[in-house]
Design a protein around this motif. Structure first.
Motif, PDB file in Angstrom:
ATOM      1  N   MET A   1       0.842  -1.197   0.000  1.00  0.00           N
ATOM      2  CA  MET A   1       0.000   0.000   0.000  1.00  0.00           C
ATOM      3  C   MET A   1       0.876   1.245   0.000  1.00  0.00           C
ATOM      4  O   MET A   1       1.962   1.254   0.548  1.00  0.00           O
ATOM      5  CB  MET A   1      -0.909  -0.015   1.226  1.00  0.00           C
ATOM      6  N   ASP A   2       0.375   2.270  -0.596  1.00  0.00           N
ATOM      7  CA  ASP A   2       1.117   3.518  -0.678  1.00  0.00           C
ATOM      8  C   ASP A   2       0.943   4.352   0.580  1.00  0.00           C
ATOM      9  O   ASP A   2       0.076   4.105   1.403  1.00  0.00           O
ATOM     10  CB  ASP A   2       0.632   4.332  -1.884  1.00  0.00           C
ATOM     11  N   LEU A   3       1.780   5.360   0.674  1.00  0.00           N
ATOM     12  CA  LEU A   3       1.708   6.311   1.771  1.00  0.00           C
ATOM     13  C   LEU A   3       1.455   7.686   1.182  1.00  0.00           C
ATOM     14  O   LEU A   3       2.122   8.086   0.226  1.00  0.00           O
ATOM     15  CB  LEU A   3       3.034   6.318   2.545  1.00  0.00           C
ATOM     16  N   SER A   4       0.476   8.397   1.728  1.00  0.00           N
ATOM     17  CA  SER A   4       0.247   9.776   1.302  1.00  0.00           C
ATOM     18  C   SER A   4       0.709  10.700   2.424  1.00  0.00           C
ATOM     19  O   SER A   4       0.453  10.445   3.600  1.00  0.00           O
ATOM     20  CB  SER A   4      -1.225  10.015   0.985  1.00  0.00           C
ATOM     21  N   VAL A   5       1.416  11.743   2.050  1.00  0.00           N
ATOM     22  CA  VAL A   5       1.920  12.726   3.013  1.00  0.00           C
ATOM     23  C   VAL A   5       1.703  14.109   2.425  1.00  0.00           C
ATOM     24  O   VAL A   5       2.263  14.436   1.379  1.00  0.00           O
ATOM     25  CB  VAL A   5       3.418  12.511   3.327  1.00  0.00           C
ATOM     26  N   THR A   6       0.868  14.901   3.078  1.00  0.00           N
ATOM     27  CA  THR A   6       0.654  16.288   2.673  1.00  0.00           C
ATOM     28  C   THR A   6       0.781  17.158   3.917  1.00  0.00           C
ATOM     29  O   THR A   6       0.758  16.650   5.043  1.00  0.00           O
ATOM     30  CB  THR A   6      -0.736  16.494   2.041  1.00  0.00           C
ATOM     31  N   SER A   7       0.906  18.450   3.721  1.00  0.00           N
ATOM     32  CA  SER A   7       0.992  19.341   4.882  1.00  0.00           C
ATOM     33  C   SER A   7       0.286  20.653   4.587  1.00  0.00           C
ATOM     34  O   SER A   7       0.139  21.051   3.431  1.00  0.00           O
ATOM     35  CB  SER A   7       2.450  19.592   5.271  1.00  0.00           C
ATOM     36  N   HIS A   8      -0.172  21.289   5.668  1.00  0.00           N
ATOM     37  CA  HIS A   8      -0.828  22.589   5.569  1.00  0.00           C
ATOM     38  C   HIS A   8      -0.677  23.304   6.900  1.00  0.00           C
ATOM     39  O   HIS A   8      -0.328  22.696   7.917  1.00  0.00           O
ATOM     40  CB  HIS A   8      -2.311  22.421   5.198  1.00  0.00           C
ATOM     41  N   GLU A   9      -0.919  24.593   6.879  1.00  0.00           N
ATOM     42  CA  GLU A   9      -0.835  25.397   8.098  1.00  0.00           C
ATOM     43  C   GLU A   9      -2.193  25.434   8.788  1.00  0.00           C
ATOM     44  O   GLU A   9      -3.231  25.529   8.133  1.00  0.00           O
ATOM     45  CB  GLU A   9      -0.392  26.821   7.760  1.00  0.00           C
ATOM     46  N   HIS A  10      -2.173  25.341  10.116  1.00  0.00           N
ATOM     47  CA  HIS A  10      -3.409  25.408  10.897  1.00  0.00           C
ATOM     48  C   HIS A  10      -3.073  25.931  12.284  1.00  0.00           C
ATOM     49  O   HIS A  10      -2.292  25.309  13.007  1.00  0.00           O
ATOM     50  CB  HIS A  10      -4.060  24.020  10.982  1.00  0.00           C
ATOM     51  N   GLY A  11      -3.621  27.063  12.631  1.00  0.00           N
ATOM     52  CA  GLY A  11      -3.413  27.610  13.972  1.00  0.00           C
ATOM     53  C   GLY A  11      -1.972  27.942  14.301  1.00  0.00           C
ATOM     54  O   GLY A  11      -1.560  27.851  15.451  1.00  0.00           O
ATOM     55  N   ARG A  13       0.601  26.284  13.293  1.00  0.00           N
ATOM     56  CA  ARG A  13       1.379  25.055  13.288  1.00  0.00           C
ATOM     57  C   ARG A  13       1.319  24.421  11.908  1.00  0.00           C
ATOM     58  O   ARG A  13       0.385  24.652  11.142  1.00  0.00           O
ATOM     59  CB  ARG A  13       0.839  24.053  14.321  1.00  0.00           C
ATOM     60  N   THR A  14       2.297  23.603  11.586  1.00  0.00           N
ATOM     61  CA  THR A  14       2.275  22.846  10.341  1.00  0.00           C
ATOM     62  C   THR A  14       1.705  21.473  10.641  1.00  0.00           C
ATOM     63  O   THR A  14       2.249  20.733  11.469  1.00  0.00           O
ATOM     64  CB  THR A  14       3.692  22.720   9.754  1.00  0.00           C
ATOM     65  N   VAL A  15       0.600  21.149   9.970  1.00  0.00           N
ATOM     66  CA  VAL A  15      -0.045  19.855  10.162  1.00  0.00           C
ATOM     67  C   VAL A  15       0.365  18.948   9.003  1.00  0.00           C
ATOM     68  O   VAL A  15       0.191  19.295   7.840  1.00  0.00           O
ATOM     69  CB  VAL A  15      -1.582  19.990  10.215  1.00  0.00           C
ATOM     70  N   VAL A  16       0.923  17.806   9.351  1.00  0.00           N
ATOM     71  CA  VAL A  16       1.333  16.815   8.360  1.00  0.00           C
ATOM     72  C   VAL A  16       0.265  15.715   8.366  1.00  0.00           C
ATOM     73  O   VAL A  16       0.083  15.026   9.365  1.00  0.00           O
ATOM     74  CB  VAL A  16       2.718  16.228   8.694  1.00  0.00           C
ATOM     75  N   GLU A  17      -0.444  15.592   7.246  1.00  0.00           N
ATOM     76  CA  GLU A  17      -1.504  14.578   7.109  1.00  0.00           C
ATOM     77  C   GLU A  17      -0.888  13.327   6.502  1.00  0.00           C
ATOM     78  O   GLU A  17      -0.337  13.379   5.405  1.00  0.00           O
ATOM     79  CB  GLU A  17      -2.620  15.094   6.196  1.00  0.00           C
ATOM     80  N   VAL A  18      -0.984  12.225   7.234  1.00  0.00           N
ATOM     81  CA  VAL A  18      -0.375  10.976   6.783  1.00  0.00           C
ATOM     82  C   VAL A  18      -1.473   9.928   6.616  1.00  0.00           C
ATOM     83  O   VAL A  18      -2.334   9.787   7.485  1.00  0.00           O
ATOM     84  CB  VAL A  18       0.675  10.473   7.792  1.00  0.00           C
ATOM     85  N   GLY A  19      -1.432   9.195   5.515  1.00  0.00           N
ATOM     86  CA  GLY A  19      -2.408   8.140   5.282  1.00  0.00           C
ATOM     87  C   GLY A  19      -1.768   6.927   4.641  1.00  0.00           C
ATOM     88  O   GLY A  19      -0.826   7.051   3.867  1.00  0.00           O
ATOM     89  N   GLY A  20      -2.265   5.754   4.980  1.00  0.00           N
ATOM     90  CA  GLY A  20      -1.746   4.517   4.414  1.00  0.00           C
ATOM     91  C   GLY A  20      -0.897   3.767   5.413  1.00  0.00           C
ATOM     92  O   GLY A  20      -1.153   3.793   6.611  1.00  0.00           O
ATOM     93  N   GLU A  21       0.122   3.091   4.903  1.00  0.00           N
ATOM     94  CA  GLU A  21       0.995   2.275   5.741  1.00  0.00           C
ATOM     95  C   GLU A  21       2.371   2.916   5.862  1.00  0.00           C
ATOM     96  O   GLU A  21       2.977   3.295   4.861  1.00  0.00           O
ATOM     97  CB  GLU A  21       1.133   0.873   5.148  1.00  0.00           C
ATOM     98  N   ILE A  22       2.845   3.028   7.117  1.00  0.00           N
ATOM     99  CA  ILE A  22       4.199   3.530   7.354  1.00  0.00           C
ATOM    100  C   ILE A  22       5.044   2.311   7.709  1.00  0.00           C
ATOM    101  O   ILE A  22       4.963   1.788   8.822  1.00  0.00           O
ATOM    102  CB  ILE A  22       4.241   4.567   8.492  1.00  0.00           C
ATOM    103  N   ASP A  23       5.815   1.841   6.745  1.00  0.00           N
ATOM    104  CA  ASP A  23       6.651   0.659   6.953  1.00  0.00           C
ATOM    105  C   ASP A  23       8.026   0.876   6.339  1.00  0.00           C
ATOM    106  O   ASP A  23       8.358   1.983   5.908  1.00  0.00           O
ATOM    107  CB  ASP A  23       5.959  -0.596   6.410  1.00  0.00           C
ATOM    108  N   VAL A  24       8.801  -0.182   6.294  1.00  0.00           N
ATOM    109  CA  VAL A  24      10.173  -0.078   5.821  1.00  0.00           C
ATOM    110  C   VAL A  24      10.240   0.458   4.387  1.00  0.00           C
ATOM    111  O   VAL A  24      11.205   1.123   4.004  1.00  0.00           O
ATOM    112  CB  VAL A  24      10.904  -1.443   5.957  1.00  0.00           C
ATOM    113  N   TYR A  25       9.206   0.231   3.590  1.00  0.00           N
ATOM    114  CA  TYR A  25       9.203   0.665   2.197  1.00  0.00           C
ATOM    115  C   TYR A  25       8.750   2.115   2.031  1.00  0.00           C
ATOM    116  O   TYR A  25       9.220   2.821   1.152  1.00  0.00           O
ATOM    117  CB  TYR A  25       8.315  -0.254   1.355  1.00  0.00           C
TER     118      TYR A  25
END
Length: 117
Positions: A1-11, A13-25
């Motif tokens: 499965m892929d990993l999605s990583v995006t970021s935006h400013e909120h309050g 702070r920088t919010v990093v939105e992460v989705g999917g699987e965080i693994d060795v790949y």
């Protein structure tokens, strides 16, 4: 499965939105994004892990590395996570004592010193 990583400013702070699987790949994608943000002067990060399906030791290592990097600039790294299977990984490894973990992005922003105004 892929990993999605995006970021935006909120309050302020920088919010990093992460989705999917965080693994060795896929962990290098997250590592690179965190490194880039710190390099851009973003030292107060909120990592939203609500859409993360899987987290292994490599992913934990990337988060710990990100925490060390922002702390070296007197910054902070707060996590947003309510999924029991992911929280269990943090509890088993003792990292609940290292990372502030919150139920919502707004809660994490406020706890990190940001503002919702």
């Amino acid at each position: 499965m892929d990993l999605s990583v995006t970021s935006h400013e909120h309050g302020g702070r920088t919010v990093v939105e992460v989705g999917g699987e965080i693994d060795v790949y896929t962990a290098p994608v997250l590592r690179e994004r965190l490194n880039d943000l710190v390099g851009e002067g973003k030292h107060d990060l909120v990592v939203n892990m609500e859409k993360v399906d899987f987290l292994d030791s490599t992913g934990l290592g990337v988060l710990v590395g990100g925490l060390k990097r922002v702390r070296s600039h007197d910054g902070s790294l707060h996590l947003v996570c309510t999924q029991e299977k992911i929280l269990k990984v943090f509890r088993i490894t003792g990292l609940t004592k290292v990372f502030p973990i919150h139920a919502t992005v707004d809660e994490a922003v406020v706890a990190s010193g940001g503002s919702l105004d």
